[in-house]
Design a protein around this motif. Structure first.
Motif, PDB file in Angstrom:
ATOM      1  N   GLY A  28       8.297   2.045   1.095  1.00  0.00           N
ATOM      2  CA  GLY A  28       7.496   3.093   1.714  1.00  0.00           C
ATOM      3  C   GLY A  28       6.303   3.482   0.864  1.00  0.00           C
ATOM      4  O   GLY A  28       5.189   3.658   1.381  1.00  0.00           O
ATOM      5  N   TRP A  29       6.518   3.596  -0.439  1.00  0.00           N
ATOM      6  CA  TRP A  29       5.414   3.962  -1.325  1.00  0.00           C
ATOM      7  C   TRP A  29       4.372   2.846  -1.398  1.00  0.00           C
ATOM      8  O   TRP A  29       3.166   3.106  -1.373  1.00  0.00           O
ATOM      9  N   ARG A  30       4.828   1.593  -1.470  1.00  0.00           N
ATOM     10  CA  ARG A  30       3.879   0.478  -1.539  1.00  0.00           C
ATOM     11  C   ARG A  30       3.033   0.395  -0.268  1.00  0.00           C
ATOM     12  O   ARG A  30       1.824   0.146  -0.331  1.00  0.00           O
ATOM     13  N   THR A  31       3.670   0.616   0.875  1.00  0.00           N
ATOM     14  CA  THR A  31       2.924   0.565   2.134  1.00  0.00           C
ATOM     15  C   THR A  31       1.911   1.699   2.199  1.00  0.00           C
ATOM     16  O   THR A  31       0.768   1.504   2.627  1.00  0.00           O
ATOM     17  N   PHE A  32       2.321   2.879   1.771  1.00  0.00           N
ATOM     18  CA  PHE A  32       1.393   4.009   1.748  1.00  0.00           C
ATOM     19  C   PHE A  32       0.225   3.725   0.804  1.00  0.00           C
ATOM     20  O   PHE A  32      -0.939   3.989   1.142  1.00  0.00           O
ATOM     21  N   ALA A  33       0.528   3.188  -0.370  1.00  0.00           N
ATOM     22  CA  ALA A  33      -0.523   2.913  -1.353  1.00  0.00           C
ATOM     23  C   ALA A  33      -1.503   1.862  -0.849  1.00  0.00           C
ATOM     24  O   ALA A  33      -2.683   1.873  -1.223  1.00  0.00           O
ATOM     25  N   ALA A  34      -1.024   0.960   0.022  1.00  0.00           N
ATOM     26  CA  ALA A  34      -1.904  -0.077   0.560  1.00  0.00           C
ATOM     27  C   ALA A  34      -2.879   0.488   1.588  1.00  0.00           C
ATOM     28  O   ALA A  34      -3.991  -0.031   1.741  1.00  0.00           O
ATOM     29  N   TYR A  84       3.390   5.144  12.451  1.00  0.00           N
ATOM     30  CA  TYR A  84       3.555   4.551  11.122  1.00  0.00           C
ATOM     31  C   TYR A  84       4.221   3.182  11.188  1.00  0.00           C
ATOM     32  O   TYR A  84       3.943   2.312  10.353  1.00  0.00           O
ATOM     33  N   PHE A  85       5.105   2.982  12.149  1.00  0.00           N
ATOM     34  CA  PHE A  85       5.689   1.651  12.310  1.00  0.00           C
ATOM     35  C   PHE A  85       4.589   0.625  12.583  1.00  0.00           C
ATOM     36  O   PHE A  85       4.605  -0.486  12.050  1.00  0.00           O
ATOM     37  N   GLU A  86       3.637   1.018  13.422  1.00  0.00           N
ATOM     38  CA  GLU A  86       2.541   0.102  13.749  1.00  0.00           C
ATOM     39  C   GLU A  86       1.672  -0.160  12.525  1.00  0.00           C
ATOM     40  O   GLU A  86       1.263  -1.303  12.273  1.00  0.00           O
ATOM     41  N   LEU A  87       1.396   0.883  11.750  1.00  0.00           N
ATOM     42  CA  LEU A  87       0.602   0.699  10.532  1.00  0.00           C
ATOM     43  C   LEU A  87       1.338  -0.195   9.537  1.00  0.00           C
ATOM     44  O   LEU A  87       0.723  -1.033   8.869  1.00  0.00           O
ATOM     45  N   ALA A  88       2.657  -0.027   9.435  1.00  0.00           N
ATOM     46  CA  ALA A  88       3.441  -0.869   8.526  1.00  0.00           C
ATOM     47  C   ALA A  88       3.407  -2.330   8.962  1.00  0.00           C
ATOM     48  O   ALA A  88       3.313  -3.241   8.124  1.00  0.00           O
ATOM     49  N   ASP A  89       3.480  -2.569  10.262  1.00  0.00           N
ATOM     50  CA  ASP A  89       3.431  -3.943  10.760  1.00  0.00           C
ATOM     51  C   ASP A  89       2.059  -4.568  10.506  1.00  0.00           C
ATOM     52  O   ASP A  89       1.959  -5.748  10.155  1.00  0.00           O
ATOM     53  N   CYS A  90       1.006  -3.773  10.687  1.00  0.00           N
ATOM     54  CA  CYS A  90      -0.339  -4.275  10.389  1.00  0.00           C
ATOM     55  C   CYS A  90      -0.447  -4.654   8.919  1.00  0.00           C
ATOM     56  O   CYS A  90      -1.023  -5.696   8.567  1.00  0.00           O
ATOM     57  N   ASN A  91       0.112  -3.822   8.059  1.00  0.00           N
ATOM     58  CA  ASN A  91       0.077  -4.106   6.626  1.00  0.00           C
ATOM     59  C   ASN A  91       0.831  -5.392   6.306  1.00  0.00           C
ATOM     60  O   ASN A  91       0.365  -6.222   5.519  1.00  0.00           O
ATOM     61  N   ALA A  92       2.001  -5.577   6.932  1.00  0.00           N
ATOM     62  CA  ALA A  92       2.804  -6.773   6.668  1.00  0.00           C
ATOM     63  C   ALA A  92       2.097  -8.044   7.139  1.00  0.00           C
ATOM     64  O   ALA A  92       2.257  -9.108   6.538  1.00  0.00           O
ATOM     65  N   ARG A  93       1.315  -7.932   8.202  1.00  0.00           N
ATOM     66  CA  ARG A  93       0.596  -9.101   8.721  1.00  0.00           C
ATOM     67  C   ARG A  93      -0.753  -9.297   8.043  1.00  0.00           C
ATOM     68  O   ARG A  93      -1.472 -10.242   8.360  1.00  0.00           O
ATOM     69  N   GLY A  94      -1.111  -8.383   7.148  1.00  0.00           N
ATOM     70  CA  GLY A  94      -2.393  -8.490   6.472  1.00  0.00           C
ATOM     71  C   GLY A  94      -3.562  -8.105   7.351  1.00  0.00           C
ATOM     72  O   GLY A  94      -4.702  -8.497   7.081  1.00  0.00           O
ATOM     73  N   GLU A  95      -3.304  -7.315   8.393  1.00  0.00           N
ATOM     74  CA  GLU A  95      -4.351  -6.895   9.312  1.00  0.00           C
ATOM     75  C   GLU A  95      -4.889  -5.521   8.924  1.00  0.00           C
ATOM     76  O   GLU A  95      -4.259  -4.776   8.165  1.00  0.00           O
TER      77      GLU A  95
END
Length: 255
Positions: A28-34, A84-95
């Motif tokens: 959670g912290w890494r995703t927020f920091a990204a 936030y789920f959508e933002l996390a998925d975007c982060n995981a896909r590099g979008e």
């Protein structure tokens, strides 16, 4: 982005532990920091609403009710996670992750998710009504500003105690129902009733860790509302951590 079709075979829950919570918080912290800006921006409107409610309660001289209103956030908080789920998925896909992506998640939301939202809102209204009734019985009509919370009178302490006990029971019920049902509905992995049943099974299947997670969510949510500048950071981190815990508990891969 393509909308996933409902799955004919919902995932099976596996046990998660206290160590799982640590991994989820780290993720959670890494995703927020990204993506700190969209994460904080998505939380900001809710922080403003919380501030307005506190100001209204203070102006009405019923400041102790602010604690009950803040605690009730646990009843509607799960529905705010979808963005936030959508933002996390975007982060995981590099979008690119932004508010447009968070809002798009609600436009694509299935009917079951909206039904879940209506149920949570209904229980929140019930909670506020019950808390106000309890406040009237215990505290009465005497004016109580926020300064009175620094050295609360006996009746205020009694109100906080009994409202906390009442709210905890209701919050746990909503938590068990929504904790994993919301992501299941968001990802269309199950319809409403199977999603609720699977969420309850997952919570009680890992009860010690699930209880600890619920307490952490409640404590973090309430504390960040009381100390409002923390909310735009704490809430996104907990939301992303909830997303990570869902992935682990139900062995789901990124879409």
């Amino acid at each position: 982005m393509n909308v996933p079709l409902p799955s004919s075979s919902p995932p099976s829950p596996c046990k998660f532990t206290l160590a799982s919570l640590g991994r989820a918080l780290a993720t959670g912290w890494r995703t927020f920091a990204a993506h700190p800006r969209p994460s904080m921006a998505w939380a900001l409107p809710f922080a403003i609403v919380a501030l307005l409610l506190w100001l209204i309660l203070g102006q009405a001289a019923v400041a102790p009710m602010a604690l009950a209103v803040s605690g009730g956030f646990m009843l509607i908080g799960p529905l705010l996670l979808v963005g936030y789920f959508e933002l996390a998925d975007c982060n995981a896909r590099g979008e690119t992750a932004g508010l447009a992506q968070a809002l798009a998640a609600y436009r694509r939301a299935p009917a079951g998710l909206w039904a879940m939202g209506a149920i949570c809102a209904f229980f929140y209204l019930i909670w506020i009504t019950d808390a106000a009734t309890l406040y009237g019985f215990i505290v009465g009509g005497e004016a109580r500003g926020f300064a009175t919370l620094l050295a609360p009178a006996t009746e205020v302490r009694r109100f906080v105690l009994w409202s906390s006990l009442m709210g905890a029971a209701l919050a746990f019920m909503i938590y068990a129902v929504t904790a994993f049902a919301v992501p299941l509905l968001h990802y269309r992995r199950a319809t409403l009733i199977p999603a609720v049943a699977l969420s309850v099974r997952t919570v009680f299947g890992s009860f010690p860790a699930a209880l600890a997670w619920g307490l952490l969510l409640a404590g973090g949510g309430i504390a960040s509302i009381i100390v409002l500048p923390l909310f735009p950071v704490v809430f996104p981190v907990l939301a992303y951590a909830s997303h990570a815990l869902y992935r682990e508990a139900l062995q789901e891969r990124q879409p």
